[in-house]
Design a protein around this motif. Structure first.
Motif, PDB file in Angstrom:
ATOM      1  N   SER A  32       0.840  -1.206   0.000  1.00 33.94           N
ATOM      2  CA  SER A  32       0.000   0.000   0.000  1.00 33.94           C
ATOM      3  C   SER A  32       0.870   1.249   0.000  1.00 33.94           C
ATOM      4  N   GLY A  33       0.351   2.274  -0.642  1.00 38.35           N
ATOM      5  CA  GLY A  33       1.025   3.559  -0.693  1.00 38.35           C
ATOM      6  C   GLY A  33       1.700   3.811  -2.018  1.00 38.35           C
ATOM      7  N   CYS A  34       1.282   4.888  -2.689  1.00 42.21           N
ATOM      8  CA  CYS A  34       1.902   5.262  -3.958  1.00 42.21           C
ATOM      9  C   CYS A  34       1.639   6.741  -4.212  1.00 42.21           C
ATOM     10  N   ARG A  35       2.688   7.459  -4.530  1.00 40.52           N
ATOM     11  CA  ARG A  35       2.579   8.890  -4.822  1.00 40.52           C
ATOM     12  C   ARG A  35       2.496   9.187  -6.324  1.00 40.52           C
ATOM     13  N   HIS A  36       2.616   8.162  -7.178  1.00 39.40           N
ATOM     14  CA  HIS A  36       2.610   8.379  -8.634  1.00 39.40           C
ATOM     15  C   HIS A  36       1.221   8.728  -9.169  1.00 39.40           C
ATOM     16  N   HIS A  37       0.212   7.995  -8.712  1.00 41.65           N
ATOM     17  CA  HIS A  37      -1.173   8.200  -9.172  1.00 41.65           C
ATOM     18  C   HIS A  37      -1.270   8.188 -10.693  1.00 41.65           C
ATOM     19  N   CYS A  38      -0.737   7.138 -11.309  1.00 43.27           N
ATOM     20  CA  CYS A  38      -0.757   7.006 -12.767  1.00 43.27           C
ATOM     21  C   CYS A  38      -2.188   6.953 -13.290  1.00 43.27           C
ATOM     22  N   LYS A  39      -2.419   7.638 -14.397  1.00 45.82           N
ATOM     23  CA  LYS A  39      -3.729   7.596 -15.052  1.00 45.82           C
ATOM     24  C   LYS A  39      -4.028   6.154 -15.451  1.00 45.82           C
ATOM     25  N   LEU A  92       4.613  -5.569  -5.905  1.00 42.25           N
ATOM     26  CA  LEU A  92       3.869  -4.607  -6.700  1.00 42.25           C
ATOM     27  C   LEU A  92       3.157  -3.655  -5.751  1.00 42.25           C
ATOM     28  N   GLY A  93       2.265  -2.877  -6.295  1.00 42.60           N
ATOM     29  CA  GLY A  93       1.563  -1.984  -5.399  1.00 42.60           C
ATOM     30  C   GLY A  93       0.333  -1.387  -6.002  1.00 42.60           C
ATOM     31  N   GLY A  94       0.212  -0.228  -5.439  1.00 42.17           N
ATOM     32  CA  GLY A  94       1.058   0.654  -4.662  1.00 42.17           C
ATOM     33  C   GLY A  94       2.447   0.784  -5.302  1.00 42.17           C
ATOM     34  N   GLU A  95       3.353   1.239  -4.470  1.00 43.22           N
ATOM     35  CA  GLU A  95       4.728   1.485  -4.914  1.00 43.22           C
ATOM     36  C   GLU A  95       5.716   0.877  -3.927  1.00 43.22           C
ATOM     37  N   PRO A  96       6.370  -0.248  -4.311  1.00 43.14           N
ATOM     38  CA  PRO A  96       7.348  -0.865  -3.417  1.00 43.14           C
ATOM     39  C   PRO A  96       8.496   0.048  -3.003  1.00 43.14           C
ATOM     40  N   THR A 133       8.282  -0.849 -10.069  1.00 41.60           N
ATOM     41  CA  THR A 133       8.356   0.501  -9.519  1.00 41.60           C
ATOM     42  C   THR A 133       7.960   1.492 -10.608  1.00 41.60           C
ATOM     43  N   GLY A 134       7.275   2.538 -10.201  1.00 42.87           N
ATOM     44  CA  GLY A 134       6.957   3.632 -11.109  1.00 42.87           C
ATOM     45  C   GLY A 134       8.103   4.620 -11.225  1.00 42.87           C
ATOM     46  N   VAL A 137      11.213  -4.005 -12.716  1.00 40.55           N
ATOM     47  CA  VAL A 137      10.412  -3.460 -13.805  1.00 40.55           C
ATOM     48  C   VAL A 137      10.199  -1.995 -13.448  1.00 40.55           C
ATOM     49  N   ASP A 138      10.819  -1.099 -14.197  1.00 40.89           N
ATOM     50  CA  ASP A 138      10.807   0.310 -13.801  1.00 40.89           C
ATOM     51  C   ASP A 138      10.011   1.178 -14.755  1.00 40.89           C
ATOM     52  N   GLY A 139       9.696   2.370 -14.272  1.00 40.84           N
ATOM     53  CA  GLY A 139       8.993   3.373 -15.060  1.00 40.84           C
ATOM     54  C   GLY A 139       7.510   3.415 -14.742  1.00 40.84           C
ATOM     55  N   PRO A 140       6.938   4.598 -14.825  1.00 48.26           N
ATOM     56  CA  PRO A 140       5.510   4.729 -14.541  1.00 48.26           C
ATOM     57  C   PRO A 140       4.675   4.089 -15.646  1.00 48.26           C
TER      58      PRO A 140
END
Length: 181
Positions: free
Chosen positions: A24-31, A70-74, A103-104, A129-132
């Motif tokens: 849980s928890g992610c600051r990216h908020h990808c569309k 996964l997540g969220g954001e690890p 990760t985003g 696996v990187d990138g938003p």
């Protein structure tokens, strides 16, 4: 740290049958994120020693190839210490099984750095696996990722060579193989 879900038989987020931990928890908020409920750091259940032991038990069968975070954001700073502790337990119990993380953030550019934690967490991973996720670049034909900006980075080979190396494919045991020329 809290977690949103644990999947005991996941075949979509890495090679073979895997355990998947959704933090849980992610600051990216990808569309068009497929897990927007996991953006909230307070969502889900507490991640504690009992949860880690449960995950280790889920990983015991021979058919389980590894675990994916996964997540969220690890890689949010709030999640890294818990995932490092889990990774160390997994490596001690199942050194033959792979550990993947999504990760985003972008490797080598903007991963949040916690002294003594981030580098150790990365050192325990096989693939990052990187990138938003970018909805405009969504591609359902990609393996183990959602948009074509995301990379599957083979961290073992990256560490060995000193330069970023992309993951290509696993062998029958899920170990990473350098493609033949």
């Amino acid at each position: 740290m809290k977690y949103a879900a644990i999947k005991s038989c996941d075949i979509a987020n890495g090679p073979g049958v895997r355990v998947s931990l959704f933090v849980s928890g992610c600051r990216h908020h990808c569309k068009d994120c497929f897990n927007p409920e996991t953006w909230d750091f307070a969502y889900g259940q507490p991640f504690d020693e009992a949860v880690m032991e449960h995950i280790l038990a889920l990983m015991a069968p021979d058919y389980i190839r590894g675990i994916t975070y996964l997540g969220g954001e690890p890689f949010e700073p709030e999640n890294q210490p818990g995932l490092l502790a889990l990774s160390r337990k997994i490596r001690a119990a199942y050194p033959e099984k792979s550990i993947w993380s999504f990760t985003g953030y972008v490797y080598g550019q903007n991963l949040p750095q916690l002294p003594g934690v981030t580098d150790a967490l990365l050192a325990g991973l096989d693939v990052l696996v990187d990138g938003p996720f970018i909805a405009a670049r969504k591609n359902l034909g990609l393996r183990f990722r959602g948009s074509d900006n995301q990379r599957l980075i083979d961290l073992g080979r990256t560490r060995a060579s000193g330069r970023m190396t992309l993951w290509t494919r696993p062998d029958a045991l899920g170990h990473f193989v350098i493609p033949e020329s």
